[in-house]
Design a protein around this motif. Structure first.
Motif, short mmCIF file in Angstrom:
data_model
loop_
_atom_site.label_atom_id
_atom_site.label_comp_id
_atom_site.label_asym_id
_atom_site.label_seq_id
_atom_site.Cartn_x
_atom_site.Cartn_y
_atom_site.Cartn_z
N ARG A 196 0.90 -1.81 0.09
CA ARG A 196 0.03 0.25 -0.05
C ARG A 196 1.22 1.20 -0.20
N GLN A 197 1.90 1.68 0.62
CA GLN A 197 3.35 1.79 0.62
C GLN A 197 2.39 3.73 1.43
N GLY A 198 1.02 4.10 1.90
CA GLY A 198 0.92 4.84 2.08
C GLY A 198 0.32 5.66 1.41
N GLN A 199 -0.67 4.63 0.26
CA GLN A 199 -1.10 5.96 -0.76
C GLN A 199 -1.89 5.68 -0.43
N ARG A 200 -2.92 6.73 -1.44
CA ARG A 200 -4.41 7.32 -0.31
C ARG A 200 -5.59 7.20 -0.92
N LEU A 201 -6.40 7.05 0.35
CA LEU A 201 -7.84 6.43 0.47
C LEU A 201 -8.94 7.47 0.38
N GLY A 242 -11.33 5.30 6.71
CA GLY A 242 -11.23 5.08 8.48
C GLY A 242 -10.87 3.30 9.07
N GLN A 243 -11.40 2.50 7.96
CA GLN A 243 -10.98 1.19 8.20
C GLN A 243 -9.89 1.39 9.11
N THR A 244 -9.43 -0.02 10.07
CA THR A 244 -8.73 -0.56 10.62
C THR A 244 -7.55 -1.11 9.95
N ARG A 245 -8.23 -1.95 9.05
CA ARG A 245 -7.89 -2.99 8.38
C ARG A 245 -8.48 -3.32 6.74
N PHE A 246 -7.25 -3.87 6.47
CA PHE A 246 -7.64 -3.46 4.99
C PHE A 246 -7.44 -5.06 4.21
N PRO A 247 -8.72 -5.63 4.14
CA PRO A 247 -8.18 -7.09 4.07
C PRO A 247 -8.30 -7.80 2.78
N VAL A 248 -7.82 -8.37 2.22
CA VAL A 248 -7.21 -9.00 1.11
C VAL A 248 -9.13 -10.16 0.65
N ALA A 249 -9.32 -9.29 -0.60
CA ALA A 249 -10.50 -10.25 -0.66
C ALA A 249 -10.34 -10.51 -2.58
N PRO A 250 -9.83 -11.93 -2.58
CA PRO A 250 -9.42 -12.74 -3.93
C PRO A 250 -11.35 -12.67 -4.66
N SER A 251 -10.89 -12.95 -5.89
CA SER A 251 -11.76 -12.93 -6.67
C SER A 251 -12.57 -14.24 -6.37
N ALA A 252 -14.12 -13.80 -6.48
CA ALA A 252 -15.47 -14.82 -6.52
C ALA A 252 -15.39 -15.63 -8.04
N PHE A 253 -14.89 -15.43 -8.84
CA PHE A 253 -15.68 -15.51 -10.02
C PHE A 253 -14.09 -16.59 -10.28
N ARG A 254 -14.96 -17.72 -11.23
CA ARG A 254 -13.05 -18.50 -12.12
C ARG A 254 -13.30 -17.82 -13.78
N PHE A 255 -11.37 -18.20 -14.03
CA PHE A 255 -10.87 -17.29 -14.91
C PHE A 255 -10.50 -18.42 -15.78
N SER A 256 -10.79 -18.05 -17.06
CA SER A 256 -10.51 -19.25 -18.37
C SER A 256 -9.23 -18.28 -18.88
#
Length: 493
Positions: A104-109, A115-129
């Protein structure tokens, strides 16, 4: 305009012939003469090269173009690159882990996640081909199967980035090359640079589909002419009722009566032009004449009854519903084959801050078949090679979830640092992927491309040198790319 600039304008060949034409022949005769003078007259008014070379900065084309027209598919609201085209399978192992600070390198939000205390990684819910292209294959999400099947025709740019982080300045930047409102849109620059290829239709046409999700404001200035002459602004076609307001004459008014009225108005405007020398008067008369011709050309344009069943089936059942994305894609093809230079389709509803898996699936279902049909239809008619298609949003989406994250539901915030767009036709190298992002689709690691580079490259394909397509306004030479932009020859065929 400064009095000195006005004085020099009075001495130009364009002003001389414009006044003379209005003096000796009003109405259609004057408009016809103005049309004949067109390109040469522009040369007389063009500003000198700011670099001091003494050359003229002229409308194009400056060299032989590879594309004659543009169809710009703008996905307003910013689609998620992570869920469509930028495949990151390794993220499944990082589900709900905090995004590392080193990434994230302190990049702006935005204010929505600052105001989030966490930034949880969200993998895509979709399959890729993996679809065959001209490299080692292109990964496309299951929600875009028809688009993926055309991977050999597409040039994916995975390394787009932009300056804006909010929708209004982001859309404005993509349309005009500047975050501040008031500049001419891309379509207006193209109209100014290349002129019209069909006197009976506008050079720049806008079509809007409402979409299914969270709607962002859609301002008419996105297709405005800014400080360019007003005849270069986009003409929006409506999906309900008459495509253009007042397309039909009032009851009891004959075509001949309309013609006589326009001729009289032309004479009155010619007299006013003699006194004021206001160039907007000429633009207004030209618009009156265009509206008169559109009364005949637009009804034929929007009547799909001459399309064969094979074509209608290609676009799908939605093609019969005015205003749908499929119907607007077919309309874009009809506009393009009739010589309209710039067709812009806005598809609203891509702002998925929550409930992304369901909303994105529905949104893609509304566009996938239509945009794939457009490419296929253009190609089989021999028009794709000279038609440049751009598919883009105003920025991308974050890898981390906004708000609550579950295995099958999440949202994503705005992300200008990297996102994916694609091009097709019009001299672009087909079947390639250009640029790369890191394993989180958060930062660019190869061949970054900004909005000015994209504009410069597209203008190049249209035969225009972006550094020479300029317009003098308030003492300064303005360009779509301002003082930036590099042509990315790596993606040119």
């Amino acid at each position: 305009m400064h009095p000195v600039e006005e004085h020099y304008l009075d001495l130009t060949r364009r002003r001389f012939f414009g006044v003379a034409a209005n003096s000796i022949g009003a109405g259609m005769g004057a408009c016809a003469l103005g049309s004949l003078l067109g390109r040469a007259a522009m040369a007389a008014d063009a500003p000198k090269d700011a670099a001091g070379g003494g050359g003229l900065i002229l409308p194009g084309p400056h060299f032989k173009p590879k594309a004659k027209r543009v169809i710009y598919l703008h996905m307003e609201g910013a689609p998620s690159q992570l869920d469509l085209f930028d495949y990151k399978p390794e993220l499944r192992q990082r589900f709900n882990q905090d995004l590392p600070d080193s990434i994230r390198q302190g990049q702006r939000l935005t204010g929505m996640t600052s105001g989030q205390t966490r930034f949880p990684v969200a993998p895509s819910a979709f399959r890729f081909s993996k679809y065959a292209n001209n490299q080692d294959g292109a990964w496309v999400s299951e929600v875009m199967p028809n688009t993926g099947a055309l991977a050999k025709e597409l040039c994916f740019i995975h390394s787009m980035h932009t300056e804006a982080i909010n929708h209004e300045p982001g859309i404005t930047f993509f349309q005009t090359g500047n975050q501040q409102p008031g500049r001419p849109s891309f379509g207006s620059w193209m109209s100014y640079g290349l002129g019209s290829a069909n006197a009976n239709l506008p050079t720049f046409v806008v079509l809007i589909t409402q979409g299914l999700g969270n709607m962002q404001a859609l301002s008419a200035r996105f297709w405005g002419a800014g400080f360019l002459p007003s005849e270069h602004q986009g003409c929006k076609l409506r999906s309900g009722g008459d495509p253009v307001l007042f397309l039909k004459d009032a009851d009891g008014l004959k075509r001949e009566d309309r013609r006589r009225m326009l001729d009289l108005v032309g004479e009155l405007n010619a007299k006013e032009m003699e006194k004021s020398l206001d160039p907007e008067i000429r633009a207004r008369v030209a618009q009156y004449e265009m509206a008169y011709r559109m009364q005949m050309s637009v009804p034929e344009l929007t009547d799909f009854s001459d399309e064969d069943q094979e074509t209608l089936d290609l676009y799908g059942p939605d093609v019969k519903k005015p205003g749908t994305f499929a119907a607007n894609c077919l309309l874009a093809r009809r506009l393009s084959e009739r010589g309209v230079r710039f067709v812009q389709l806005y598809m609203r509803g891509w702002d998925q801050h929550g409930n992304l898996p369901k909303e994105l699936r529905d949104q893609c279902n509304a566009v996938d078949r239509g945009q794939a049909a457009l490419i296929t239809d253009l190609k089989r008619r021999g028009l794709l090679d000279e038609t440049l298609i751009l598919w883009a949003g105003e920025f991308g989406r974050t890898v981390y979830s906004q708000g609550t994250l579950t295995a099958d539901n999440y949202g994503r915030d705005h992300h200008p640092r990297c996102f994916t767009v694609w091009l097709a036709g019009g001299g672009v190298k087909p079947g390639i992927s250009y640029g790369k992002t890191d394993e989180f689709s958060y930062n660019i690691v190869e061949n970054p491309m900004d909005v000015h580079d994209l504009h410069a490259t597209m203008l190049h394909l249209l035969g225009m040198d972006h550094s020479k397509l300029a317009y003098r306004h308030q003492g300064r030479d303005f360009r779509l790319t301002d003082v930036f932009g590099n042509v990315r020859k790596e993606i040119l065929a």
